[in-house]
Design a protein around this motif. Sequence first.
Motif, mmCIF file in Angstrom:
data_model
loop_
_atom_site.group_PDB
_atom_site.id
_atom_site.type_symbol
_atom_site.label_atom_id
_atom_site.label_comp_id
_atom_site.label_asym_id
_atom_site.label_seq_id
_atom_site.Cartn_x
_atom_site.Cartn_y
_atom_site.Cartn_z
ATOM 1 N N UNK A 1 34.309 39.257 32.736
ATOM 2 C CA UNK A 1 34.579 38.424 33.911
ATOM 3 C C UNK A 1 35.438 39.242 34.885
ATOM 4 N N UNK A 2 34.970 39.351 36.125
ATOM 5 C CA UNK A 2 35.676 40.063 37.182
ATOM 6 C C UNK A 2 36.291 39.025 38.114
ATOM 7 N N UNK A 3 37.610 39.070 38.273
ATOM 8 C CA UNK A 3 38.301 38.114 39.129
ATOM 9 C C UNK A 3 38.960 38.887 40.272
ATOM 10 N N UNK A 4 38.442 38.661 41.466
ATOM 11 C CA UNK A 4 39.016 39.221 42.688
ATOM 12 C C UNK A 4 39.295 38.004 43.560
ATOM 13 N N UNK B 1 24.817 31.804 31.985
ATOM 14 C CA UNK B 1 25.107 30.414 32.385
ATOM 15 C C UNK B 1 26.546 30.078 32.006
ATOM 16 N N UNK B 2 26.823 29.965 30.747
ATOM 17 C CA UNK B 2 28.163 29.654 30.245
ATOM 18 C C UNK B 2 28.455 30.588 29.082
ATOM 19 N N UNK B 3 29.316 31.546 29.282
ATOM 20 C CA UNK B 3 29.650 32.510 28.242
ATOM 21 C C UNK B 3 31.147 32.764 28.263
ATOM 22 N N UNK B 4 31.733 32.824 27.093
ATOM 23 C CA UNK B 4 33.151 33.173 26.976
ATOM 24 C C UNK B 4 33.255 34.697 27.110
ATOM 25 N N UNK B 5 33.994 35.205 28.096
ATOM 26 C CA UNK B 5 34.061 36.653 28.281
ATOM 27 C C UNK B 5 34.883 37.338 27.193
ATOM 28 N N UNK B 6 34.413 38.519 26.793
ATOM 29 C CA UNK B 6 35.166 39.341 25.846
ATOM 30 C C UNK B 6 36.269 40.100 26.586
ATOM 31 N N UNK B 7 36.083 40.219 27.900
ATOM 32 C CA UNK B 7 37.031 40.961 28.721
ATOM 33 C C UNK B 7 37.166 40.277 30.080
ATOM 34 N N UNK B 8 38.405 40.167 30.558
ATOM 35 C CA UNK B 8 38.663 39.639 31.904
ATOM 36 C C UNK B 8 39.402 40.715 32.678
ATOM 37 N N UNK B 9 38.874 41.064 33.851
ATOM 38 C CA UNK B 9 39.507 42.042 34.736
ATOM 39 C C UNK B 9 39.950 41.315 35.999
ATOM 40 N N UNK B 10 41.268 41.365 36.294
ATOM 41 C CA UNK B 10 41.805 40.709 37.481
ATOM 42 C C UNK B 10 42.363 41.773 38.417
ATOM 43 N N UNK B 11 41.989 41.661 39.701
ATOM 44 C CA UNK B 11 42.530 42.591 40.668
ATOM 45 C C UNK B 11 42.653 41.950 42.028
ATOM 46 N N UNK B 12 43.551 42.481 42.791
ATOM 47 C CA UNK B 12 43.789 41.993 44.151
ATOM 48 C C UNK B 12 42.672 42.488 45.063
ATOM 49 N N UNK C 1 44.526 44.341 36.096
ATOM 50 C CA UNK C 1 45.019 43.592 34.936
ATOM 51 C C UNK C 1 43.846 43.332 33.985
ATOM 52 N N UNK C 2 43.956 43.817 32.756
ATOM 53 C CA UNK C 2 42.882 43.627 31.777
ATOM 54 C C UNK C 2 43.365 42.714 30.657
ATOM 55 N N UNK C 3 42.434 41.885 30.176
ATOM 56 C CA UNK C 3 42.742 40.961 29.094
ATOM 57 C C UNK C 3 41.519 40.881 28.198
ATOM 58 N N UNK D 1 36.945 47.434 27.808
ATOM 59 C CA UNK D 1 37.701 47.728 29.032
ATOM 60 C C UNK D 1 37.665 49.222 29.351
ATOM 61 N N UNK D 2 37.813 50.057 28.336
ATOM 62 C CA UNK D 2 37.771 51.508 28.547
ATOM 63 C C UNK D 2 36.398 51.946 29.049
ATOM 64 N N UNK D 3 35.331 51.373 28.483
ATOM 65 C CA UNK D 3 33.986 51.740 28.919
ATOM 66 C C UNK D 3 33.700 51.244 30.335
#
Length: 196
Positions: free
Chosen positions: A33-36, A55-66, A85-87, A93-95
């Motif tokens: 999930x990319x959150x900008x 459709x509806x998936x729980x992300x294994x990784x969330x990336x947040x950035x301004x 910000x990685x979660x 996340x590294x890949x």
Amino acid sequence: MLSRAFAAAVNHALERSAWARERLRRHAGKAVRFVVAPLDATLAIGEEGYVVAPQETEPALILRLSPFLLPRLLLEDEAAYREVDTEGDAELAADVAHLFRHLRWDVEEDLSRVMGDVLAHRLVEGGTALARWPVQAAGSVAEMLAEYAREEQGLLPKREEVARFLSEVDSLRDDVERLEKRIERLEGEAGKGSSA
């Protein structure tokens, strides 16, 4: 809607990059999930290394950035990568970070098919300059404010004043060290004289 458009753009870049699809294939079935702010998009990685908008998936990784970080990332500012910000899944996340640094969409090539080589080249040059503008403008404004504070208002010391102050601090430190050694030597001599 945004996730589908984002998936299409990423897949377009992945089409010419077998190495990138291979790297993503290891994470098949996971979602990122990319959150900008205020936007966000989620992409799921398929078996072939392409991405889809789930459709509806729980992300294994969330990336947040301004949103202000995007131009710096596009200009490959290494410090900007550390501000994302990685979660979640660290390996994923590294890949994803590796792909963002190295996967390139040849915009100029795609535009040249529609507009011709010269116009495509000029548009890409203009877009690159436009992406650099906020970073250059921020640097210029910061420089101007520092000069104003230093020269006009006297709020900040001038470079020469800082250099002189640091030199004086170094000199004072050396004088204190010499004085401490002298005191130790005198104390040692006084201790020998009283014991005799």
